[in-house]
Design a protein around this motif. Structure first.
Motif, PDB file in Angstrom:
ATOM      1  N   UNK A   1      16.109   0.643  -0.041  1.00 17.78           N
ATOM      2  CA  UNK A   1      16.070  -0.214  -1.372  1.00 17.78           C
ATOM      3  C   UNK A   1      14.374  -0.280  -1.169  1.00 17.78           C
ATOM      4  N   UNK A   2      13.639   0.292  -2.148  1.00 19.88           N
ATOM      5  CA  UNK A   2      12.253   0.174  -2.233  1.00 19.88           C
ATOM      6  C   UNK A   2      11.870  -1.207  -2.812  1.00 19.88           C
ATOM      7  N   UNK A   3      11.600  -2.130  -1.985  1.00 18.09           N
ATOM      8  CA  UNK A   3      11.417  -3.471  -2.279  1.00 18.09           C
ATOM      9  C   UNK A   3      10.957  -4.457  -1.301  1.00 18.09           C
ATOM     10  N   UNK A   4      10.427  -5.551  -1.307  1.00 17.18           N
ATOM     11  CA  UNK A   4      10.123  -6.448  -0.496  1.00 17.18           C
ATOM     12  C   UNK A   4      11.226  -7.593  -0.507  1.00 17.18           C
ATOM     13  N   UNK A   5      11.427  -8.606   0.170  1.00 16.57           N
ATOM     14  CA  UNK A   5      12.408  -9.476   0.344  1.00 16.57           C
ATOM     15  C   UNK A   5      11.748 -10.910   0.467  1.00 16.57           C
ATOM     16  N   UNK A   6      12.246 -11.999  -0.399  1.00 15.42           N
ATOM     17  CA  UNK A   6      11.481 -13.289  -0.507  1.00 15.42           C
ATOM     18  C   UNK A   6      12.867 -14.175  -1.192  1.00 15.42           C
ATOM     19  N   UNK A   7      12.074 -15.437  -1.394  1.00 16.15           N
ATOM     20  CA  UNK A   7      12.837 -16.321  -1.862  1.00 16.15           C
ATOM     21  C   UNK A   7      13.339 -16.197  -3.182  1.00 16.15           C
ATOM     22  N   UNK A   8      12.765 -15.727  -4.085  1.00 12.87           N
ATOM     23  CA  UNK A   8      13.212 -15.249  -5.420  1.00 12.87           C
ATOM     24  C   UNK A   8      12.906 -14.072  -5.827  1.00 12.87           C
ATOM     25  N   UNK A   9      13.514 -13.282  -7.037  1.00 10.93           N
ATOM     26  CA  UNK A   9      13.435 -12.013  -7.368  1.00 10.93           C
ATOM     27  C   UNK A   9      12.276 -12.117  -8.137  1.00 10.93           C
ATOM     28  N   UNK A  10      11.481 -11.007  -8.185  1.00 11.26           N
ATOM     29  CA  UNK A  10      10.094 -10.758  -8.969  1.00 11.26           C
ATOM     30  C   UNK A  10       9.262  -9.941  -8.461  1.00 11.26           C
ATOM     31  N   UNK A  11       7.863 -10.352  -8.278  1.00 12.67           N
ATOM     32  CA  UNK A  11       7.002  -9.598  -7.687  1.00 12.67           C
ATOM     33  C   UNK A  11       6.235 -10.005  -6.579  1.00 12.67           C
ATOM     34  N   UNK A  12       5.481  -9.345  -5.648  1.00 10.91           N
ATOM     35  CA  UNK A  12       4.448 -10.001  -4.591  1.00 10.91           C
ATOM     36  C   UNK A  12       3.408  -9.200  -4.361  1.00 10.91           C
ATOM     37  N   UNK A  13       2.341  -9.766  -3.931  1.00  7.58           N
ATOM     38  CA  UNK A  13       1.309  -8.990  -3.449  1.00  7.58           C
ATOM     39  C   UNK A  13       1.276  -8.547  -1.871  1.00  7.58           C
ATOM     40  N   UNK A  14       1.514  -7.135  -1.523  1.00  5.20           N
ATOM     41  CA  UNK A  14       1.803  -6.787  -0.344  1.00  5.20           C
ATOM     42  C   UNK A  14       0.121  -6.318   0.157  1.00  5.20           C
ATOM     43  N   UNK A  15      -0.317  -7.074   1.322  1.00  2.75           N
ATOM     44  CA  UNK A  15      -1.556  -6.574   1.871  1.00  2.75           C
ATOM     45  C   UNK A  15      -1.253  -5.883   3.068  1.00  2.75           C
ATOM     46  N   UNK A  16      -2.275  -4.849   3.281  1.00  2.00           N
ATOM     47  CA  UNK A  16      -2.024  -3.914   4.361  1.00  2.00           C
ATOM     48  C   UNK A  16      -3.467  -3.249   4.604  1.00  2.00           C
ATOM     49  N   UNK A  17      -3.522  -2.442   5.768  1.00  2.19           N
ATOM     50  CA  UNK A  17      -4.555  -1.824   6.189  1.00  2.19           C
ATOM     51  C   UNK A  17      -4.922  -0.412   5.599  1.00  2.19           C
ATOM     52  N   UNK A  18      -3.983  -0.053   4.594  1.00  3.34           N
ATOM     53  CA  UNK A  18      -4.107   1.093   4.170  1.00  3.34           C
ATOM     54  C   UNK A  18      -3.296   2.299   4.801  1.00  3.34           C
TER      55      UNK A  18
END
Length: 248
Positions: A89-106
């Motif tokens: 499943x291509x997604x993050x997981x959280x407290x509610x369905x929607x969108x989020x900002x994923x931060x990374x080092x690239x």
């Protein structure tokens, strides 16, 4: 050792102190999980990343739903499915369905996080001083409850999401037989909140696996209060990390 012994039942302190990081070994890791997940059982891997735990779950004969928000990890995860026992499943997981900002080092996908608190704390402590956290991607967020509806109720949930573990647990409204969440010395308060959330879900038996030893620190589960004391104690050592397990 004496202090640990004061916190936990007899024998726990010694096993924690002799545990070591173990090289990725899918079959040995699988044997550990087979101790509490039934063969053919359903496992959710939340924060699957490159799939080391997925390898272990598949080797253990489990059905796996691997949830991962980073596009760079998807091909490697999907390539592990050879007999239909893995769904990615291509997604993050959280407290509610929607969108989020994923931060990374690239380029360093292992350190991506949806938690601004985790990233800010990492900058303050300098633990990941070679990470710039320069990339931000908008990713889909799903809850554990919504995954239940689509894939069924799992026998075990593994959560490793770089500081967002409590948010993931907030999206769970019913207990499961077993789950684990990553604990790190960087955010001991987050681990304490996760223990409380598990208790709210009537999951009140706990155990601990130090680093990636894939061995329980205690032969028998410990109470929530003992687990909280252990988190506070180990939080004094910045080398410490591991997985906390909760059971119904």
């Amino acid at each position: 050792t004496r202090i640990l012994g004061d916190v936990l039942p007899h024998g726990v302190a010694r096993r924690l102190l002799v545990s070591r990081v173990s090289k990725h070994d899918a079959r040995r890791w699988a044997s550990f999980y087979q101790g509490f997940v039934p063969r053919g059982g359903l496992v959710f891997d939340i924060g699957a990343n490159r799939g080391h735990r997925v390898d272990a779950f598949l080797a253990g004969g489990f059905r796996v739903v691997a949830v991962e928000p980073q596009a760079s990890c998807l091909h490697g995860l999907q390539s592990k499915s050879t007999n239909g026992t893995l769904e990615v499943v291509h997604a993050g997981c959280g407290s509610c369905n929607g969108e989020g900002a994923l931060q990374s080092n690239g380029s360093a996908d292992v350190f991506a996080s949806l938690s601004p608190t985790f990233i800010q704390n990492a900058k303050i402590t300098g633990k990941y001083e070679d990470r710039s956290w320069s990339r931000t991607d908008r990713v889909r967020i799903v809850t554990l409850d919504s995954l239940f509806q689509q894939h069924g109720k799992p026998d075990f949930i593994k959560i490793d999401v770089e500081g967002s573990e409590e948010e993931v647990l907030k999206g769970l409204s019913e207990p499961v037989a077993a789950l684990s969440f990553e604990w790190s010395c960087d955010l001991p308060g987050a681990a304490l909140a996760c223990v409380k959330r598990c208790v709210d879900l009537n999951m009140e038996k706990f155990n601990f696996s130090f680093q990636e030893s894939m061995r329980f620190g205690s032969e028998n589960p410990v109470s929530a209060e003992n687990m909280k004391q252990l988190i506070r104690l180990l939080g004094q050592d910045h080398r410490m990390f591991g997985d906390i397990y909760a059971f119904s």
